[in-house]
Each structure stands twice: as structure tokens, then as C-alpha cells.
Design a protein around this motif. Sequence first.
Motif, PDB file in Angstrom:
ATOM      1  N   ARG A 121      -4.416  -7.501   7.059  1.00 41.89           N
ATOM      2  CA  ARG A 121      -5.321  -6.354   6.959  1.00 41.89           C
ATOM      3  C   ARG A 121      -5.575  -5.739   8.333  1.00 41.89           C
ATOM      4  NH1 ARG A 121      -5.459  -3.503   3.433  1.00 41.89           N
ATOM      5  NH2 ARG A 121      -5.450  -1.910   4.959  1.00 41.89           N
ATOM      6  N   GLY A 148      -3.077   2.589  10.508  1.00 41.11           N
ATOM      7  CA  GLY A 148      -3.604   3.696   9.713  1.00 41.11           C
ATOM      8  C   GLY A 148      -3.465   3.558   8.214  1.00 41.11           C
ATOM      9  N   VAL A 149      -3.266   2.339   7.714  1.00 40.34           N
ATOM     10  CA  VAL A 149      -3.185   2.100   6.271  1.00 40.34           C
ATOM     11  C   VAL A 149      -4.461   1.363   5.875  1.00 40.34           C
ATOM     12  CG1 VAL A 149      -1.897   0.993   4.409  1.00 40.34           C
ATOM     13  CG2 VAL A 149      -0.665   1.987   6.351  1.00 40.34           C
ATOM     14  N   THR A 150      -5.262   1.991   5.017  1.00 42.83           N
ATOM     15  CA  THR A 150      -6.576   1.433   4.688  1.00 42.83           C
ATOM     16  C   THR A 150      -6.555   0.643   3.377  1.00 42.83           C
ATOM     17  OG1 THR A 150      -7.309   3.329   3.387  1.00 42.83           O
ATOM     18  CG2 THR A 150      -7.622   3.469   5.789  1.00 42.83           C
ATOM     19  N   GLU A 151      -7.619  -0.091   3.137  1.00 43.33           N
ATOM     20  CA  GLU A 151      -7.736  -0.839   1.879  1.00 43.33           C
ATOM     21  C   GLU A 151      -7.687   0.094   0.675  1.00 43.33           C
ATOM     22  OE1 GLU A 151     -10.430  -4.190   1.404  1.00 43.33           O
ATOM     23  OE2 GLU A 151     -10.751  -4.143   3.574  1.00 43.33           O
ATOM     24  N   GLY A 152      -8.134   1.327   0.848  1.00 44.80           N
ATOM     25  CA  GLY A 152      -8.098   2.310  -0.230  1.00 44.80           C
ATOM     26  C   GLY A 152      -6.686   2.735  -0.603  1.00 44.80           C
ATOM     27  N   ASP A 153      -5.709   2.402   0.239  1.00 39.90           N
ATOM     28  CA  ASP A 153      -4.308   2.739  -0.038  1.00 39.90           C
ATOM     29  C   ASP A 153      -3.590   1.637  -0.805  1.00 39.90           C
ATOM     30  OD1 ASP A 153      -4.543   5.155   1.420  1.00 39.90           O
ATOM     31  OD2 ASP A 153      -4.132   4.118   3.303  1.00 39.90           O
ATOM     32  N   ASP A 194      -4.747  -1.900   9.164  1.00 48.30           N
ATOM     33  CA  ASP A 194      -5.793  -1.019   9.689  1.00 48.30           C
ATOM     34  C   ASP A 194      -5.351  -0.382  11.004  1.00 48.30           C
ATOM     35  OD1 ASP A 194      -7.496  -1.558   7.552  1.00 48.30           O
ATOM     36  OD2 ASP A 194      -8.678  -3.046   8.658  1.00 48.30           O
ATOM     37  N   ALA A 240       0.838  -1.204   0.000  1.00 44.33           N
ATOM     38  CA  ALA A 240       0.000   0.000   0.000  1.00 44.33           C
ATOM     39  C   ALA A 240       0.869   1.248   0.000  1.00 44.33           C
ATOM     40  CB  ALA A 240      -0.904   0.008   1.231  1.00 44.33           C
TER      41      ALA A 240
END
Length: 187
Positions: free
Chosen positions: A159, A166-171, A163, A9
Amino acid sequence: MPVEAELTAVVRDPGRVRAALAERAEPERSVYADTYYDRPDHSMDRDGYELRVRTITTDGQRQTVVTYKEPPVDAASRSKPEHETAVDAPAVMATIFTALGLVELISLEKHCENYGFTANGREMLATIVTIPELAGQTFIELETIAEQDDLAEALGALRVVLDGIGVTEGDAVEQSYTDMVAAARDS
């Protein structure tokens, strides 16, 4: 067959992510000099295979490994079966690969901070990556080893950790570093 379950990510707040990882482990800083090989028609890359010679420099010490990766068993995460061994002479490997008809696909350098820790019952490696040719971008790779029938659970465990820092799936990163570097060189 073991699979390297991995999520990659973009890191939007590198300071925050480094601080969160430092709570889990001390970073080990390394420089990876990677050279990827392929058939002249680039069919290995196109079909999802990778053949790489990597020289890792850490605290002035060097180690070289050859890695062969099979096509992804999970398209979304690009998790792949991986086979790796240490070698003493990267130049000899280049000679062997060239003699076998392979060509250099691309070479690149990665600056890495590796954090090894256990989370959710699994040994994990988080790597903060910067690549000089992709200036201004910071990435995270989070990986663990899993069996194919355990891959979904392993990816879920990764995951949860992402999460939590602070690293999201959108990244999530869709492109490989080799493709991003090749595009940067073409522009």
C-alpha cells in the motif's frame, strides 16, 4: 505456507505510474496467454480456487507454467497461497486436465510490463496490465511473498508503494480479470 500478497488497482494516469516505476526498475514486457480450468459446475471458481496454464512470451522466448491457487486468506486483497511449476507442453496439460474431467473456464491474453524492485525491505513485482478485451483500461498488480502471519504487514508495505506512485485505495479492483473478460464477452 507462503502467500502471494497482492493488490490490484485501476491505473488512472498510466504515464505517471510508468514513470514512477521506471525510477525503480527497467520494465520487462511480456504477453501472458492464460487458460483457466474448472470443474464443469464451476465450483473451483465459485469457491476461490484457480487452476491456470500460462504461456509467457518475452523477447520471442516462451515459458509455460501451471499455477494452482487456493482460496484467499485475505478477502479484501484476494491474496492467495499459490503453487506454481514450469511445464514444457501446455497442450499436454490441457489433455491431462480434460481427461480428469475439467473444462476450460476461460482463456485471455494479458499484455504486461513487469518491474522488479525492493521496497520496504521486500522484493516486489509491479505489473502494468492491459487486456485487449478491456480496451481503455490499465491495471497495476503489486505483489510480494509473505507468510500468513506476516500478510497484514506485507499488504501495508504494498500500500505504501502504491500510494507513492499515485494509486489510491479507491482505485482497488474488486473483480478478477476472468470475471471482467467474461462480462465483456457477454455484452
